[in-house]
Write a protein that holds these residues in place. Structure first.
Motif, mmCIF file in Angstrom:
data_model
loop_
_atom_site.group_PDB
_atom_site.id
_atom_site.type_symbol
_atom_site.label_atom_id
_atom_site.label_comp_id
_atom_site.label_asym_id
_atom_site.label_seq_id
_atom_site.Cartn_x
_atom_site.Cartn_y
_atom_site.Cartn_z
ATOM 1 N N TYR A 1 0.841 -1.190 0.000
ATOM 2 C CA TYR A 1 0.000 0.000 0.000
ATOM 3 C C TYR A 1 0.881 1.245 0.000
ATOM 4 C CZ TYR A 1 -3.467 -3.420 1.604
ATOM 5 O OH TYR A 1 -4.276 -4.517 1.726
ATOM 6 N N SER A 2 0.269 2.385 -0.211
ATOM 7 C CA SER A 2 0.986 3.657 -0.195
ATOM 8 C C SER A 2 0.265 4.628 0.721
ATOM 9 C CB SER A 2 1.065 4.248 -1.608
ATOM 10 O OG SER A 2 1.537 5.586 -1.567
ATOM 11 N N THR A 3 1.048 5.433 1.434
ATOM 12 C CA THR A 3 0.446 6.448 2.307
ATOM 13 C C THR A 3 -0.233 7.549 1.503
ATOM 14 O OG1 THR A 3 2.569 7.613 2.403
ATOM 15 C CG2 THR A 3 2.096 6.053 4.180
ATOM 16 N N GLU A 4 0.060 7.616 0.203
ATOM 17 C CA GLU A 4 -0.537 8.641 -0.652
ATOM 18 C C GLU A 4 -1.862 8.193 -1.253
ATOM 19 O OE1 GLU A 4 0.797 11.588 -0.759
ATOM 20 O OE2 GLU A 4 2.428 10.880 0.535
ATOM 21 N N GLN A 5 -2.239 6.939 -0.994
ATOM 22 C CA GLN A 5 -3.442 6.399 -1.611
ATOM 23 C C GLN A 5 -4.397 5.881 -0.536
ATOM 24 O OE1 GLN A 5 -1.956 3.424 -4.303
ATOM 25 N NE2 GLN A 5 -0.988 4.922 -5.674
ATOM 26 N N ASN A 6 -5.453 5.220 -1.001
ATOM 27 C CA ASN A 6 -6.427 4.630 -0.090
ATOM 28 C C ASN A 6 -6.015 3.216 0.279
ATOM 29 O OD1 ASN A 6 -7.981 6.961 -0.204
ATOM 30 N ND2 ASN A 6 -9.148 6.240 -1.978
ATOM 31 N N ILE A 7 -6.703 2.671 1.285
ATOM 32 C CA ILE A 7 -6.384 1.335 1.767
ATOM 33 C C ILE A 7 -7.685 0.567 1.978
ATOM 34 C CG2 ILE A 7 -6.403 1.954 4.227
ATOM 35 C CD1 ILE A 7 -3.922 0.189 4.581
ATOM 36 N N ASP A 8 -7.677 -0.734 1.630
ATOM 37 C CA ASP A 8 -8.889 -1.537 1.780
ATOM 38 C C ASP A 8 -8.999 -2.070 3.207
ATOM 39 O OD1 ASP A 8 -7.077 -3.633 1.965
ATOM 40 O OD2 ASP A 8 -7.418 -4.329 -0.087
ATOM 41 N N PHE A 9 -10.056 -2.850 3.470
ATOM 42 C CA PHE A 9 -10.311 -3.302 4.833
ATOM 43 C C PHE A 9 -9.193 -4.192 5.363
ATOM 44 C CE2 PHE A 9 -12.040 -6.454 7.823
ATOM 45 C CZ PHE A 9 -12.438 -5.600 8.842
ATOM 46 N N GLU A 10 -8.683 -5.112 4.547
ATOM 47 C CA GLU A 10 -7.623 -6.005 5.011
ATOM 48 C C GLU A 10 -6.370 -5.216 5.363
ATOM 49 O OE1 GLU A 10 -7.755 -9.138 5.923
ATOM 50 O OE2 GLU A 10 -9.900 -8.953 5.524
ATOM 51 N N GLY A 11 -6.039 -4.238 4.520
ATOM 52 C CA GLY A 11 -4.893 -3.394 4.824
ATOM 53 C C GLY A 11 -5.124 -2.572 6.083
ATOM 54 N N PHE A 12 -6.336 -2.062 6.246
ATOM 55 C CA PHE A 12 -6.691 -1.294 7.438
ATOM 56 C C PHE A 12 -6.583 -2.163 8.689
ATOM 57 C CE2 PHE A 12 -9.925 -0.002 10.532
ATOM 58 C CZ PHE A 12 -9.578 1.325 10.749
ATOM 59 N N ARG A 13 -7.051 -3.401 8.597
ATOM 60 C CA ARG A 13 -6.983 -4.321 9.736
ATOM 61 C C ARG A 13 -5.528 -4.591 10.126
ATOM 62 N NH1 ARG A 13 -10.830 -8.096 11.535
ATOM 63 N NH2 ARG A 13 -9.972 -9.727 12.855
ATOM 64 N N THR A 14 -4.665 -4.781 9.117
ATOM 65 C CA THR A 14 -3.239 -4.995 9.384
ATOM 66 C C THR A 14 -2.625 -3.763 10.035
ATOM 67 O OG1 THR A 14 -3.077 -6.470 7.472
ATOM 68 C CG2 THR A 14 -1.017 -5.580 8.345
ATOM 69 N N LEU A 15 -2.990 -2.590 9.516
ATOM 70 C CA LEU A 15 -2.473 -1.338 10.078
ATOM 71 C C LEU A 15 -2.838 -1.216 11.552
ATOM 72 C CD1 LEU A 15 -2.697 2.177 8.411
ATOM 73 C CD2 LEU A 15 -3.391 1.871 10.778
ATOM 74 N N MET A 16 -4.092 -1.491 11.905
ATOM 75 C CA MET A 16 -4.537 -1.354 13.282
ATOM 76 C C MET A 16 -3.904 -2.395 14.196
ATOM 77 S SD MET A 16 -6.310 1.343 13.249
ATOM 78 C CE MET A 16 -6.702 1.240 14.995
ATOM 79 N N LYS A 17 -3.683 -3.606 13.682
ATOM 80 C CA LYS A 17 -3.021 -4.640 14.483
ATOM 81 C C LYS A 17 -1.589 -4.232 14.805
ATOM 82 C CE LYS A 17 -3.610 -8.894 12.967
ATOM 83 N NZ LYS A 17 -3.844 -10.000 12.014
ATOM 84 N N ILE A 18 -0.919 -3.613 13.831
ATOM 85 C CA ILE A 18 0.447 -3.142 14.065
ATOM 86 C C ILE A 18 0.440 -1.999 15.074
ATOM 87 C CG2 ILE A 18 2.453 -2.029 13.005
ATOM 88 C CD1 ILE A 18 1.676 -3.452 10.375
ATOM 89 N N TYR A 19 -0.443 -1.036 14.855
ATOM 90 C CA TYR A 19 -0.471 0.155 15.700
ATOM 91 C C TYR A 19 -0.864 -0.171 17.139
ATOM 92 C CZ TYR A 19 -1.922 4.720 17.486
ATOM 93 O OH TYR A 19 -2.078 5.847 18.249
ATOM 94 N N LEU A 20 -1.857 -1.036 17.308
ATOM 95 C CA LEU A 20 -2.335 -1.379 18.646
ATOM 96 C C LEU A 20 -1.536 -2.513 19.282
ATOM 97 C CD1 LEU A 20 -6.189 -1.159 18.010
ATOM 98 C CD2 LEU A 20 -4.677 0.588 18.962
ATOM 99 N N ASP A 21 -0.564 -3.049 18.509
ATOM 100 C CA ASP A 21 0.333 -4.092 19.024
ATOM 101 C C ASP A 21 -0.454 -5.311 19.509
ATOM 102 O OD1 ASP A 21 2.793 -5.155 19.529
ATOM 103 O OD2 ASP A 21 3.096 -4.152 21.453
ATOM 104 N N LEU A 22 -1.392 -5.767 18.644
ATOM 105 C CA LEU A 22 -2.238 -6.909 18.973
ATOM 106 C C LEU A 22 -2.029 -8.031 17.961
ATOM 107 C CD1 LEU A 22 -5.602 -5.041 19.709
ATOM 108 C CD2 LEU A 22 -4.052 -6.005 21.403
ATOM 109 N N GLU A 23 -2.111 -9.267 18.454
ATOM 110 C CA GLU A 23 -2.050 -10.408 17.546
ATOM 111 C C GLU A 23 -3.330 -10.512 16.729
ATOM 112 O OE1 GLU A 23 -1.115 -13.982 19.594
ATOM 113 O OE2 GLU A 23 0.761 -13.218 20.434
ATOM 114 N N ASP A 24 -4.413 -10.101 17.336
ATOM 115 C CA ASP A 24 -5.691 -10.090 16.625
ATOM 116 C C ASP A 24 -6.515 -8.940 17.185
ATOM 117 O OD1 ASP A 24 -7.582 -10.789 14.819
ATOM 118 O OD2 ASP A 24 -8.391 -12.477 15.960
#
Length: 738
Positions: free
Chosen positions: A44-67
């Motif tokens: 993905y690119s920070t200059e573009q949009n992101i789909d749900f799967e990418g968003f879910r991965t982003l939030m898992k990384i940010y919140l430091d959660l396995e799920d």
């Protein structure tokens, strides 16, 4: 189905997001790095949009959660989209995010950055650079509008009345384009943001002292009619209607904040010449209580009426005000309060000597002294025959209780004697009060916070160690129970707490050194502490605590209340009853008390507890109370261990007897019976002045509620020292198992 459901998080979900962010060790900047190279978001690119799967991965990384809970993630994803059309709505289900489009990466990152901790100026710089795509140092009007949109997004969830905030932000954006060229530079952006009070509150401005006179604003919901101290009109709205100064209770509309005078309290005197007379600091209006002079109710009459003093907290009718020459004695809490006349800059030669002292004092770890904005070192010369109170607050303890307690004490006392532990730790406060005679310390937090303060106090070179009182904000609060400060703060008036501290009785608390000598190469967890204040245990209770700790680290959102924590403990205790992981503990360890080896051969144990205080796990007394008619034994002056069962029946616990109590536990069921009052105590094994324990395999252990898994080792526990504490009055229900 109501379309708003798709675009708005529920209050519980927003609170859950806050909890996730609070426990996460990651920052938004860490997530942006995952879009580069071989990062998990590289496709993905920070200059573009992101789909749900990418968003879910982003939030898992940010919140430091396995799920991450699926429904929560879907709702959050949808909250960054526009309302679904009627055409799409019938085919869209809450449990299916597939085919739900995309969201803008920058909008998500900007939104999350506003919720993070940190300084407002840093947040302003971050959001500017985030939207400054071509790195030319300028934002156009459309990019500025997108940032404002995310600010409004956050404000709605924080329960702001955005009808007033929106025009304020719009006006700010028009004003910061100083050269009227249609673009905003970084300097213009920061200057505008840092001079707009409501925006600073929204960005999370910390209530930190800069210079006297500056108000420290916070957004507040008022349950009764209040009036603006600037325009004198009523604050309207059903949500949070306006801004209130934490230090002096000056109240304004959001739109009036920028016009408010710098009329907040003085916290120190500019020079020693100003330290003679302390005058009242009157604040007008919003005083719907009884007049302290004539004892009649102060009525509002739809305008600002009455005055209150920000120091002595007297509230009066305007016509009952005393002459301007009258001295303020700081009222009913004058024994605790440091008036501004007691704090002033030291003279130049004294400053040089203090700086040299700071350079030579290694125990302070290079902590900078408390200074004014222009760098002058402040010193304290207290009012004679008073006992200044040094307050430490852990704002993360007790949910949001810690934050409220911090603000309240900043109003009741001088803000310079109240310290936020989450910001700088205890050293700045301890150093500031190091040479002040007759001080008392109040720790607002759980047992871990109290231990932190005691350890820091022990390392400081106080002429006389100050006694410590406790406002219990944690879960167990065992030490607070033993000192009669209660099992948990339940919203009691802090004025009552301050009065209790005045009459509290000093007592000593034994502290014990804890040494672990490894006897194998097997790997375990790091030992959390080398000092015991409350208790140490091995076996069944430590196993439950360790499982609780691991689960809370993994899923912090499931452990956000005392009730939930107790339910989790019950679940882990139930499973431990079935699995019995520490069965026959007596076969894999030996205990030596003051040189005497304890005979465990005829016992069947699953746990061992070494007690310094008569409370464990939120009020359980494993040693038990002595039966009526049993007399207290004479003090053990020989330091020899008492192990005879009959002699142990008359042994009682004391916080300052330089002795430890050793108790055996048969299992989880016995622990539950003791906690419920169905059984008097565990198995008394010994009372002694030192303990040596040798283990033969990996075992769960805990010190003062902090668990870990320890490989085979030898443990040595010996008396270290005693520190003064304050024993609360008898009116406290110290034994309450809240």
């Amino acid at each position: 189905m109501d379309g708003e459901w798709w675009t708005t998080l529920s209050p519980d979900e927003f609170a859950q997001l806050h909890k996730y962010i609070e426990y996460s060790t990651k920052k938004v900047k860490d997530v942006l790095g995952e879009f580069d190279g071989k990062g998990r978001l590289a496709k993905y690119s920070t200059e573009q949009n992101i789909d749900f799967e990418g968003f879910r991965t982003l939030m898992k990384i940010y919140l430091d959660l396995e799920d991450i809970p699926s429904q929560f993630c879907q709702h959050l994803f949808w909250s960054f989209q526009t309302r679904p059309s009627e055409k799409d709505a019938p085919n869209t289900k809450p449990d299916d995010a597939s085919g739900q489009g995309v969201v803008c990466v920058k909008d998500v990152v900007c939104y999350l950055s506003f919720l993070e901790g940190g300084q407002p100026e840093d947040k302003l710089k971050f959001t500017f650079k985030l939207y400054d795509t071509d790195a030319n140092g300028l934002l156009d009007s459309s990019e500025v509008d997108r940032i404002i949109a995310q600010m409004m997004h956050v404000a709605k969830y924080l329960d702001w009345d955005v009808t007033e905030l929106n025009p304020i932000l719009k006006d700010m954006m028009n004003e910061i384009d100083y050269d009227k060229n249609g673009t905003v530079s970084l300097d213009e952006w920061i200057k505008g943001g840092m001079t707009t009070a409501p925006l600073l509150v929204l960005l999370g401005l910390e209530a930190s002292l800069k210079d006297d006179g500056q108000h420290i604003w916070r957004l507040k919901h008022f349950s009764r009619p209040v009036f603006c101290n600037m325009c004198q009109s009523i604050l309207l709205g059903i949500r949070k209607q306006g801004l209130c100064c934490t230090f002096c209770k000056y109240i304004v509309h959001e739109r009036c904040a920028s016009k408010a005078p710098s009329s907040c309290i003085r916290t120190y005197s500019k020079s020693i010449k100003e330290t003679n007379v302390m005058k009242h600091m009157w604040v007008d209006g919003n005083c719907n209580i009884t007049c302290g002079s004539c004892q009649k109710t102060i009525k509002s009459f739809q305008r600002l009426t009455g005055v209150h003093c920000a120091w002595c907290h007297d509230t009066l009718h305007n016509e009952c005000m005393p002459p301007d020459t009258e001295e303020c004695d700081c009222g009913q809490f004058k024994d605790h309060v440091l008036p501004p006349s007691a704090i002033y800059p030291v003279v130049l030669d004294r400053q040089n000597s203090l700086k040299k002292k700071d350079d030579d004092t290694s125990s302070l770890d290079g902590e900078m002294p408390i200074t004014t904005v222009d760098g002058k070192i402040l010193q304290i010369i207290p009012v004679p025959d008073t006992h200044p109170l040094l307050v430490f607050v852990n704002p993360k303890s007790g949910g949001k209780q810690g934050e409220r307690v911090l603000r309240k004490f900043q109003y009741l006392l001088n803000p310079r004697q109240v310290f936020n532990l989450a910001k700088d730790g205890p050293k700045p406060g301890l150093k500031f009060f190091q040479d002040v005679p007759n001080i008392r310390v109040l720790v607002c937090g759980g047992d871990g916070t109290v231990g932190w303060i005691l350890d820091s106090t022990d390392k400081m070179h106080f002429p006389v160690k100050p006694p410590v009182a406790i406002l219990p904000l944690g879960t167990g609060n065992d030490l607070a129970r033993c000192l009669r400060w209660g099992g948990g703060y339940d919203g009691e008036k802090l004025t009552k707490i301050l009065k209790d501290i005045e009459v509290a009785i000093p007592t000593l608390l034994d502290r014990w050194s804890f040494e672990v000598i490894e006897s194998s190469e097997e790997k375990g967890d790091p030992v959390p502490h080398n000092i015991i204040n409350n208790y140490f245990s091995i076996g069944v209770d430590a196993s439950i605590a360790h499982r609780f700790h691991v689960m809370r680290e993994k899923y912090p959102e499931k452990f956000n209340s005392r009730m939930k924590n107790k339910l989790w403990y019950f679940e882990f205790a139930t499973s431990e009853t079935v699995s019995a992981t520490c069965k026959n503990l007596q076969e894999i360890l030996e205990i030596e008390c003051s040189g005497t080896l304890i005979d465990l051969s005829n016992l069947s144990l699953e746990g061992i507890a070494i007690l310094n205080i008569p409370s464990m796990h939120g009020g359980s007394n494993l040693w038990g109370e002595n039966k009526r008619g049993e007399t207290k034994h004479l003090p053990n002056k020989t330091n020899a261990a008492i192990t005879d069962p009959e002699a142990l029946k008359s042994c009682v616990q004391d916080l300052s007897d330089r002795l430890l109590e050793v108790v055996g536990l048969e299992g989880v069921i016995e622990m539950g019976q003791i906690y419920a009052g169905l059984k008097n105590a565990g198995r008394r094994l010994a009372q002694c002045s030192e303990v040596t324990i040798r283990t033969k395999r990996l075992l769960p252990m805990q010190i003062d509620g902090e668990p870990w898994v320890q490989p085979p080792c030898t443990i040595k526990i010996a008396h270290k020292n005693q520190l003064p504490m304050l024993m609360g009055p008898f009116s406290k229900s110290s034994g309450s198992k809240k």
